[in-house]
Write a protein that holds these residues in place. Structure first.
Motif, PDB file in Angstrom:
ATOM      1  N   CYS A 149      42.225  25.254  37.343  1.00  0.00           N
ATOM      2  CA  CYS A 149      43.507  26.061  36.767  1.00  0.00           C
ATOM      3  C   CYS A 149      43.075  27.766  36.939  1.00  0.00           C
ATOM      4  CB  CYS A 149      44.443  26.145  36.180  1.00  0.00           C
ATOM      5  SG  CYS A 149      45.259  24.500  36.461  1.00  0.00           S
ATOM      6  N   ASP A 150      41.840  27.750  37.206  1.00  0.00           N
ATOM      7  CA  ASP A 150      41.137  29.607  36.986  1.00  0.00           C
ATOM      8  C   ASP A 150      41.019  29.634  38.527  1.00  0.00           C
ATOM      9  OD1 ASP A 150      39.010  27.778  36.927  1.00  0.00           O
ATOM     10  OD2 ASP A 150      37.812  28.945  36.673  1.00  0.00           O
ATOM     11  N   GLN A 151      41.034  29.092  39.030  1.00  0.00           N
ATOM     12  CA  GLN A 151      41.473  29.307  40.701  1.00  0.00           C
ATOM     13  C   GLN A 151      42.222  29.082  41.146  1.00  0.00           C
ATOM     14  OE1 GLN A 151      38.067  26.434  42.589  1.00  0.00           O
ATOM     15  NE2 GLN A 151      36.595  28.076  41.219  1.00  0.00           N
ATOM     16  N   SER A 152      43.235  28.899  40.474  1.00  0.00           N
ATOM     17  CA  SER A 152      45.177  28.842  41.315  1.00  0.00           C
ATOM     18  C   SER A 152      45.939  29.969  40.210  1.00  0.00           C
ATOM     19  CB  SER A 152      45.310  27.073  40.486  1.00  0.00           C
ATOM     20  OG  SER A 152      44.246  26.407  41.722  1.00  0.00           O
ATOM     21  N   GLY A 153      45.834  31.285  39.799  1.00  0.00           N
ATOM     22  CA  GLY A 153      46.512  31.780  39.109  1.00  0.00           C
ATOM     23  C   GLY A 153      46.400  31.805  37.912  1.00  0.00           C
ATOM     24  N   GLY A 154      46.093  30.569  37.268  1.00  0.00           N
ATOM     25  CA  GLY A 154      45.357  30.460  35.513  1.00  0.00           C
ATOM     26  C   GLY A 154      44.405  31.091  35.356  1.00  0.00           C
ATOM     27  N   SER A 155      44.166  30.498  33.906  1.00  0.00           N
ATOM     28  CA  SER A 155      42.326  30.517  33.649  1.00  0.00           C
ATOM     29  C   SER A 155      42.364  29.331  33.128  1.00  0.00           C
ATOM     30  CB  SER A 155      42.902  31.131  32.118  1.00  0.00           C
ATOM     31  OG  SER A 155      43.176  30.790  31.314  1.00  0.00           O
ATOM     32  N   LEU A 156      41.035  29.297  32.193  1.00  0.00           N
ATOM     33  CA  LEU A 156      40.380  28.146  32.275  1.00  0.00           C
ATOM     34  C   LEU A 156      41.498  26.891  30.902  1.00  0.00           C
ATOM     35  CD1 LEU A 156      37.933  26.106  32.192  1.00  0.00           C
ATOM     36  CD2 LEU A 156      36.814  27.738  30.318  1.00  0.00           C
TER      37      LEU A 156
END
Length: 174
Positions: free
Chosen positions: A80-87
């Motif tokens: 998710c941290d590479q998809s617009g979110g975070s860890l």
């Protein structure tokens, strides 16, 4: 000598009062607040951001593979941290899965074992540029659902489309 100091202080007091009264006549409260707000905003933009933990992207074992980060020891999904979110947070427009699977991962920084909850983020299509990780440490067969990572955990949500997975540390493993 005291008279000279008193006279100087009286004159300084008079000049300071005149200066303040003149500024109050020239500038209203709104302009003061506007300038003060601009100064605060400028300071916030110019000041460096507080330090944050970049170890999530640090290479372990000499590789640049984000799947080797210790929290991802039992992850199965797109990061998710590479998809617009975070860890630990889902990207905007997606919702965290109502159910999840749990792994026990060893943090090399402190040598302790942690329970990590892997939650799918649901409701948006996945981002094909995000890294897909498939780590199966501690995975059990499908009949042990809380320890099985090959399930679409979004089926418990209203929006069943899978987007990405977050890795949330729940606490120390005992």
């Amino acid at each position: 000598m005291t008279r000279i100091i008193d006279a100087f202080l009286k004159r300084l007091d008079g000049l300071t009062e005149a200066n303040i009264r003149g500024a109050a006549r020239r500038n209203g409260r709104r302009s003061f607040l506007a300038r003060g707000g601009s100064a605060l905003l400028g300071a916030a933009v110019a000041a460096p951001v507080l330090p944050f933990d970049r170890r999530a992207h640090a290479a372990e074992g000499g590789t640049d593979d984000p799947c080797t980060y210790w929290r991802h020891c039992a992850i199965d999904g797109f990061l998710c941290d590479q998809s617009g979110g975070s860890l630990t947070t889902c990207p905007p427009g997606s919702t965290v899965s109502a159910v999840s699977w749990v792994g026990t991962c060893s943090n090399p920084g402190d040598g302790k074992e942690y329970l990590v909850s892997y939650n799918d983020c649901c409701g948006k299509p996945f981002v094909p540029t995000a890294t897909f990780c498939n780590n199966n440490k501690g995975e059990r067969p499908g009949y042990r659902m809380g320890l099985y990572n090959d399930v679409n955990w979004c089926t418990a949500n209203a929006d069943k489309g899978y987007h990405c997975t977050v890795s949330v540390v729940v606490g120390l493993a005992e």
